[in-house]
Design a protein around this motif. Sequence first.
Motif, PDB file in Angstrom:
ATOM      1  N   ALA A 158      49.342  42.477  46.873  1.00 44.45           N
ATOM      2  CA  ALA A 158      48.921  41.865  48.140  1.00 44.45           C
ATOM      3  C   ALA A 158      49.880  40.752  48.568  1.00 44.45           C
ATOM      4  O   ALA A 158      50.078  40.522  49.753  1.00 44.45           O
ATOM      5  N   ARG A 159      50.479  40.058  47.594  1.00 52.63           N
ATOM      6  CA  ARG A 159      51.415  38.968  47.892  1.00 52.63           C
ATOM      7  C   ARG A 159      52.616  39.070  46.956  1.00 52.63           C
ATOM      8  O   ARG A 159      52.461  39.395  45.776  1.00 52.63           O
ATOM      9  N   ILE A 160      53.779  38.774  47.506  1.00 52.54           N
ATOM     10  CA  ILE A 160      55.001  38.792  46.689  1.00 52.54           C
ATOM     11  C   ILE A 160      55.898  37.613  47.075  1.00 52.54           C
ATOM     12  O   ILE A 160      55.804  37.074  48.178  1.00 52.54           O
TER      13      ILE A 160
ATOM     14  N   LYS B  41      52.840  38.204  52.430  1.00 48.09           N
ATOM     15  CA  LYS B  41      51.523  38.736  52.072  1.00 48.09           C
ATOM     16  C   LYS B  41      51.149  39.835  53.042  1.00 48.09           C
ATOM     17  O   LYS B  41      51.771  39.996  54.101  1.00 48.09           O
ATOM     18  N   GLY B  42      50.132  40.610  52.669  1.00 45.21           N
ATOM     19  CA  GLY B  42      49.608  41.636  53.545  1.00 45.21           C
ATOM     20  C   GLY B  42      50.648  42.672  53.952  1.00 45.21           C
ATOM     21  O   GLY B  42      51.431  43.155  53.124  1.00 45.21           O
ATOM     22  N   TYR B  43      50.636  43.011  55.239  1.00 38.04           N
ATOM     23  CA  TYR B  43      51.506  44.064  55.773  1.00 38.04           C
ATOM     24  C   TYR B  43      52.984  43.781  55.496  1.00 38.04           C
ATOM     25  O   TYR B  43      53.733  44.668  55.095  1.00 38.04           O
ATOM     26  N   ASP B  44      53.398  42.521  55.706  1.00 37.12           N
ATOM     27  CA  ASP B  44      54.804  42.157  55.483  1.00 37.12           C
ATOM     28  C   ASP B  44      55.222  42.444  54.036  1.00 37.12           C
ATOM     29  O   ASP B  44      56.298  42.985  53.780  1.00 37.12           O
ATOM     30  N   ALA B  45      54.356  42.076  53.100  1.00 32.26           N
ATOM     31  CA  ALA B  45      54.642  42.305  51.681  1.00 32.26           C
ATOM     32  C   ALA B  45      54.732  43.800  51.376  1.00 32.26           C
ATOM     33  O   ALA B  45      55.592  44.241  50.602  1.00 32.26           O
ATOM     34  N   ILE B  46      53.868  44.590  52.009  1.00 31.57           N
ATOM     35  CA  ILE B  46      53.873  46.039  51.779  1.00 31.57           C
ATOM     36  C   ILE B  46      55.167  46.663  52.290  1.00 31.57           C
ATOM     37  O   ILE B  46      55.787  47.491  51.622  1.00 31.57           O
ATOM     38  N   VAL B  47      55.607  46.246  53.480  1.00 28.09           N
ATOM     39  CA  VAL B  47      56.855  46.779  54.039  1.00 28.09           C
ATOM     40  C   VAL B  47      58.025  46.511  53.090  1.00 28.09           C
ATOM     41  O   VAL B  47      58.809  47.416  52.781  1.00 28.09           O
TER      42      VAL B  47
ATOM     43  N   PRO C 202      43.343  60.689  45.708  1.00 24.05           N
ATOM     44  CA  PRO C 202      44.239  59.955  46.611  1.00 24.05           C
ATOM     45  C   PRO C 202      43.616  58.726  47.276  1.00 24.05           C
ATOM     46  O   PRO C 202      44.324  57.811  47.659  1.00 24.05           O
ATOM     47  N   LEU C 203      42.279  58.679  47.382  1.00 23.64           N
ATOM     48  CA  LEU C 203      41.630  57.518  47.999  1.00 23.64           C
ATOM     49  C   LEU C 203      41.002  56.602  46.948  1.00 23.64           C
ATOM     50  O   LEU C 203      40.092  55.821  47.252  1.00 23.64           O
ATOM     51  N   TYR C 204      41.522  56.671  45.728  1.00 21.61           N
ATOM     52  CA  TYR C 204      41.044  55.782  44.668  1.00 21.61           C
ATOM     53  C   TYR C 204      41.327  54.338  45.060  1.00 21.61           C
ATOM     54  O   TYR C 204      42.442  53.995  45.463  1.00 21.61           O
ATOM     55  N   ALA C 205      40.288  53.497  44.971  1.00 19.24           N
ATOM     56  CA  ALA C 205      40.426  52.087  45.298  1.00 19.24           C
ATOM     57  C   ALA C 205      39.932  51.244  44.132  1.00 19.24           C
ATOM     58  O   ALA C 205      38.735  51.185  43.862  1.00 19.24           O
ATOM     59  N   PRO C 206      40.856  50.627  43.388  1.00 23.77           N
ATOM     60  CA  PRO C 206      40.409  49.764  42.278  1.00 23.77           C
ATOM     61  C   PRO C 206      39.603  48.574  42.814  1.00 23.77           C
ATOM     62  O   PRO C 206      39.709  48.224  43.991  1.00 23.77           O
ATOM     63  N   ASP C 207      38.807  47.966  41.948  1.00 28.60           N
ATOM     64  CA  ASP C 207      38.013  46.799  42.343  1.00 28.60           C
ATOM     65  C   ASP C 207      38.913  45.739  42.957  1.00 28.60           C
ATOM     66  O   ASP C 207      40.005  45.449  42.441  1.00 28.60           O
ATOM     67  N   GLY C 208      38.448  45.148  44.053  1.00 31.52           N
ATOM     68  CA  GLY C 208      39.173  44.060  44.686  1.00 31.52           C
ATOM     69  C   GLY C 208      40.331  44.492  45.572  1.00 31.52           C
ATOM     70  O   GLY C 208      41.069  43.639  46.079  1.00 31.52           O
ATOM     71  N   LEU C 209      40.508  45.792  45.779  1.00 29.47           N
ATOM     72  CA  LEU C 209      41.604  46.259  46.616  1.00 29.47           C
ATOM     73  C   LEU C 209      41.423  45.771  48.054  1.00 29.47           C
ATOM     74  O   LEU C 209      40.357  45.947  48.642  1.00 29.47           O
ATOM     75  N   GLN C 210      42.454  45.160  48.590  1.00 32.73           N
ATOM     76  CA  GLN C 210      42.435  44.693  49.975  1.00 32.73           C
ATOM     77  C   GLN C 210      42.920  45.830  50.879  1.00 32.73           C
ATOM     78  O   GLN C 210      44.065  46.269  50.749  1.00 32.73           O
ATOM     79  N   LEU C 211      42.030  46.314  51.756  1.00 37.17           N
ATOM     80  CA  LEU C 211      42.397  47.389  52.679  1.00 37.17           C
ATOM     81  C   LEU C 211      42.857  46.768  53.991  1.00 37.17           C
ATOM     82  O   LEU C 211      42.124  46.010  54.619  1.00 37.17           O
ATOM     83  N   LEU C 212      44.090  47.076  54.386  1.00 39.88           N
ATOM     84  CA  LEU C 212      44.642  46.550  55.633  1.00 39.88           C
ATOM     85  C   LEU C 212      44.540  47.620  56.704  1.00 39.88           C
ATOM     86  O   LEU C 212      44.934  48.762  56.480  1.00 39.88           O
ATOM     87  N   SER C 213      43.999  47.260  57.864  1.00 39.87           N
ATOM     88  CA  SER C 213      43.878  48.268  58.924  1.00 39.87           C
ATOM     89  C   SER C 213      45.007  48.146  59.919  1.00 39.87           C
ATOM     90  O   SER C 213      45.752  47.231  59.942  1.00 39.87           O
TER      91      SER C 213
END
Length: 187
Positions: free
Chosen positions: A129-131, A148-154, A176-187
């Motif tokens: 989620a953050r780098i 963080k968030g989208y920027d970190a993912i890019v 494919p839609l496995y979501a571990p506990d605490g996963l932050q879903l960004l829309s």
Amino acid sequence: MIKMEDIIREGHPTLRLVAEEVPFPLSEEDLALGEKMQEFLKNSQDPEMAEKYGLRGGVGIAAPQLDASKRMIAIEVPSLDEDSDVPHISTVMYNPKIISHSVQQACIEEGEGCLSVDRHVPGYVIRHARITITYQDKNGETQKMRLKGYDAIVIQHEIDHLNGIMFYDHINKENPLYAPDGLQLLS
């Protein structure tokens, strides 16, 4: 000017290589490649240019996607996060490295896309989620950035290209839609 036909597609062996460090001072070739990569992203986000040249919109591109196995990425990301320390990322990064990351994980709810992948690949691409990253700018100066968030993912998506990793390598094959506990879903 880079066009879609210049971007190699999945299955090409260069996309699975670990790219080489870029030496400094930059060669004219590496400087020009970085500028062309940045120009491509800007053109791909300009509706007129994108239509005229048949460009798919992109927020990041890595040199390996242009069949150049070098540790270079270009980023053109308008920030989606009002609280972001970085309102807009527009840069070429040489030799980028993730030096720290959060334990919390995040993913883009509708999945990720890639200029080198001409198909929709459903599933959660789970990332940090953050780098914090370091990289060299075109002058060889070391820069540090927290994202963080989208920027970190890019950035993680593009750095993966430098390590021979495709985004779909992160998708759980059985679920494919496995979501571990605490996963932050960004829309």
